[in-house]
Design an enzyme around this catalytic site. Structure first.
Site, PDB file in Angstrom:
ATOM      1  N   ASP A   6       0.884  -1.180   0.000  1.00  0.00           N
ATOM      2  CA  ASP A   6       0.000   0.000   0.000  1.00  0.00           C
ATOM      3  C   ASP A   6       0.912   1.219   0.000  1.00  0.00           C
ATOM      4  O   ASP A   6       2.133   1.100   0.188  1.00  0.00           O
ATOM      5  CB  ASP A   6      -0.905   0.003   1.245  1.00  0.00           C
ATOM      6  N   SER A   7       0.297   2.389  -0.157  1.00  0.00           N
ATOM      7  CA  SER A   7       1.084   3.614  -0.117  1.00  0.00           C
ATOM      8  C   SER A   7       1.558   3.926   1.305  1.00  0.00           C
ATOM      9  O   SER A   7       2.444   4.753   1.493  1.00  0.00           O
ATOM     10  CB  SER A   7       0.236   4.781  -0.616  1.00  0.00           C
ATOM     11  N   TYR A  38      -0.777   8.216  -2.663  1.00  0.00           N
ATOM     12  CA  TYR A  38      -0.831   7.914  -4.095  1.00  0.00           C
ATOM     13  C   TYR A  38      -2.042   8.603  -4.745  1.00  0.00           C
ATOM     14  O   TYR A  38      -2.047   8.849  -5.946  1.00  0.00           O
ATOM     15  CB  TYR A  38      -1.007   6.408  -4.321  1.00  0.00           C
ATOM     16  N   GLY A  39      -3.059   8.858  -3.929  1.00  0.00           N
ATOM     17  CA  GLY A  39      -4.358   9.273  -4.455  1.00  0.00           C
ATOM     18  C   GLY A  39      -4.375  10.588  -5.209  1.00  0.00           C
ATOM     19  O   GLY A  39      -5.303  10.861  -5.972  1.00  0.00           O
ATOM     20  N   CYS A  69      -4.360  -1.485  -1.994  1.00  0.00           N
ATOM     21  CA  CYS A  69      -4.502  -0.055  -2.244  1.00  0.00           C
ATOM     22  C   CYS A  69      -5.478   0.110  -3.404  1.00  0.00           C
ATOM     23  O   CYS A  69      -5.233  -0.422  -4.496  1.00  0.00           O
ATOM     24  CB  CYS A  69      -3.132   0.507  -2.606  1.00  0.00           C
ATOM     25  N   ASN A  70      -6.572   0.792  -3.147  1.00  0.00           N
ATOM     26  CA  ASN A  70      -7.570   0.987  -4.212  1.00  0.00           C
ATOM     27  C   ASN A  70      -7.019   1.839  -5.348  1.00  0.00           C
ATOM     28  O   ASN A  70      -7.355   1.625  -6.512  1.00  0.00           O
ATOM     29  CB  ASN A  70      -8.808   1.683  -3.645  1.00  0.00           C
ATOM     30  N   GLU A 148      -2.948   8.668   8.196  1.00  0.00           N
ATOM     31  CA  GLU A 148      -1.491   8.516   8.329  1.00  0.00           C
ATOM     32  C   GLU A 148      -0.989   9.271   9.565  1.00  0.00           C
ATOM     33  O   GLU A 148      -0.012   8.893  10.189  1.00  0.00           O
ATOM     34  CB  GLU A 148      -0.759   9.015   7.063  1.00  0.00           C
ATOM     35  N   CYS A 180     -11.038   2.750  -0.214  1.00  0.00           N
ATOM     36  CA  CYS A 180      -9.648   3.084   0.109  1.00  0.00           C
ATOM     37  C   CYS A 180      -9.311   2.273   1.352  1.00  0.00           C
ATOM     38  O   CYS A 180     -10.098   2.243   2.309  1.00  0.00           O
ATOM     39  CB  CYS A 180      -9.505   4.572   0.395  1.00  0.00           C
ATOM     40  N   THR A 181      -8.167   1.608   1.321  1.00  0.00           N
ATOM     41  CA  THR A 181      -7.849   0.701   2.430  1.00  0.00           C
ATOM     42  C   THR A 181      -7.508   1.440   3.726  1.00  0.00           C
ATOM     43  O   THR A 181      -7.405   0.815   4.780  1.00  0.00           O
ATOM     44  CB  THR A 181      -6.702  -0.254   2.051  1.00  0.00           C
ATOM     45  N   HIS A 182      -7.325   2.758   3.644  1.00  0.00           N
ATOM     46  CA  HIS A 182      -7.139   3.521   4.887  1.00  0.00           C
ATOM     47  C   HIS A 182      -8.461   3.679   5.649  1.00  0.00           C
ATOM     48  O   HIS A 182      -8.466   3.863   6.854  1.00  0.00           O
ATOM     49  CB  HIS A 182      -6.608   4.931   4.585  1.00  0.00           C
TER      50      HIS A 182
HETATM   51  N1  DGL Z   1      -4.792   3.008   0.806  1.00  0.00           N
HETATM   52  C1  DGL Z   1      -4.697   3.671  -0.466  1.00  0.00           C
HETATM   53  C2  DGL Z   1      -5.961   3.417  -1.267  1.00  0.00           C
HETATM   54  O1  DGL Z   1      -6.612   2.458  -1.020  1.00  0.00           O
HETATM   55  C3  DGL Z   1      -4.360   5.053  -0.167  1.00  0.00           C
HETATM   56  C4  DGL Z   1      -4.178   5.927  -1.300  1.00  0.00           C
HETATM   57  C5  DGL Z   1      -3.267   7.075  -1.101  1.00  0.00           C
HETATM   58  O2  DGL Z   1      -2.109   6.870  -0.765  1.00  0.00           O
HETATM   59  O3  DGL Z   1      -3.731   8.185  -1.376  1.00  0.00           O
HETATM   60  O4  DGL Z   1      -6.347   4.088  -2.170  1.00  0.00           O
END
Ligand code: DGL
Length: 261
Positions: A6-7, A38-39, A69-70, A148, A180-182
């Protein structure tokens, strides 16, 4: 080993679901904390990161890869499948399938990063299964940095969540996909703000189920995976918050190793 990336810390929700549903499988996790989020980045950049992260996990012995990570799942799946000749799991399809299976009114809300929502992938996949479904999406770019930072219970976070969810709430959705996995780390506040009648779909649980059923029917892959309950964690930037969130999410101490990307 099951390789997961993931990011940042969001993918730990997928690790938690995999440990719950597939106890004993060896796991190697990479959080790209130096390059998060990443988003807000271009597809080209996210694809490049996803490929690099996978190269790293393979070099450490991963035999299957989970894009936890989506954002990466929405823009990099095609390139990943083309480049790597091993099973690759993304987090979008399992959540879409579960939402269609459980929604009664087919009024489905999706929240995610800007890149995920702009890709339109959830709408495309949902409409492919049920053309009558109504899909409403909202980008929530501030939520990843808040998670985060560990601001899971702050009133400011609750206010921002409420503001983001307003658009979906007035559309009377009956199902909300956490795209989003967060976001599972904010599930409590999200449920409170969207209302208790809305069914929340957590992609981390559905992807773990998908991996479980895949391994049951693919013994040749299952046999490649170590099952000694080992978990290794790597990050491209070591932060206190990562270790704290990892401990709270996984209910165990996590020893984080640094890797330069
Ligand atoms: N957990 C990532 C996702 O599912 C986070 C994306 C990010 O880093 O912005 O999209």
């Amino acid at each position: 080993m099951i390789g997961i990336f993931d990011s940042g810390i969001g993918g730990l929700t997928v690790v938690r679901a995999i440990i719950d549903q597939l106890p004993g499988y060896d796991i190697i996790y990479f959080g790209d904390t130096a390059r998060t989020p990443y988003g807000n980045k271009s597809s080209e950049t996210v694809v490049k990161y996803a490929l690099q992260n996978t190269d790293f996990l393979l070099s450490k012995g991963a035999k299957i890869i989970v894009m936890a990570c989506n954002t990466a799942s929405s823009v990099a799946t095609e390139s990943m499948v083309k480049r790597f000749d091993i099973p690759i799991f993304e987090v979008i399809t399992p959540a879409v399938e579960l939402s269609i299976k459980t929604s009664k009114k087919f009024r489905i809300g999706v929240i995610g990063t800007r890149a995920t929502i702009n890709s339109g992938i959830y709408e495309k996949k949902i409409m492919k299964i049920n053309r009558k479904a109504k899909v409403y999406s909202a980008a929530c770019p501030l939520l990843v940095p808040l998670v985060e930072e560990g601001w899971l219970k702050k009133p400011e976070t609750a206010m921002i969540v409420k503001k983001y969810l307003h658009y979906l709430k007035v559309r009377q959705i009956d199902t909300l996909i956490l795209g989003c996995t967060h976001y599972p780390l904010l599930k409590e506040v999200i449920q409170r703000k969207i209302g208790k009648r809305v069914n929340i779909i957590d992609s981390s649980v559905s992807v773990a189920e998908k991996i479980g059923s895949f391994l049951k029917s693919h013994a040749e892959v299952d046999n490649l995976l170590g099952k000694n309950g080992k978990c290794k964690f790597f990050a491209s930037d070591i932060t206190d918050q990562f270790e704290k969130t990892a401990k709270a999410t996984l209910k165990r101490n996590v020893c984080l190793e640094h890797v330069r990307m």
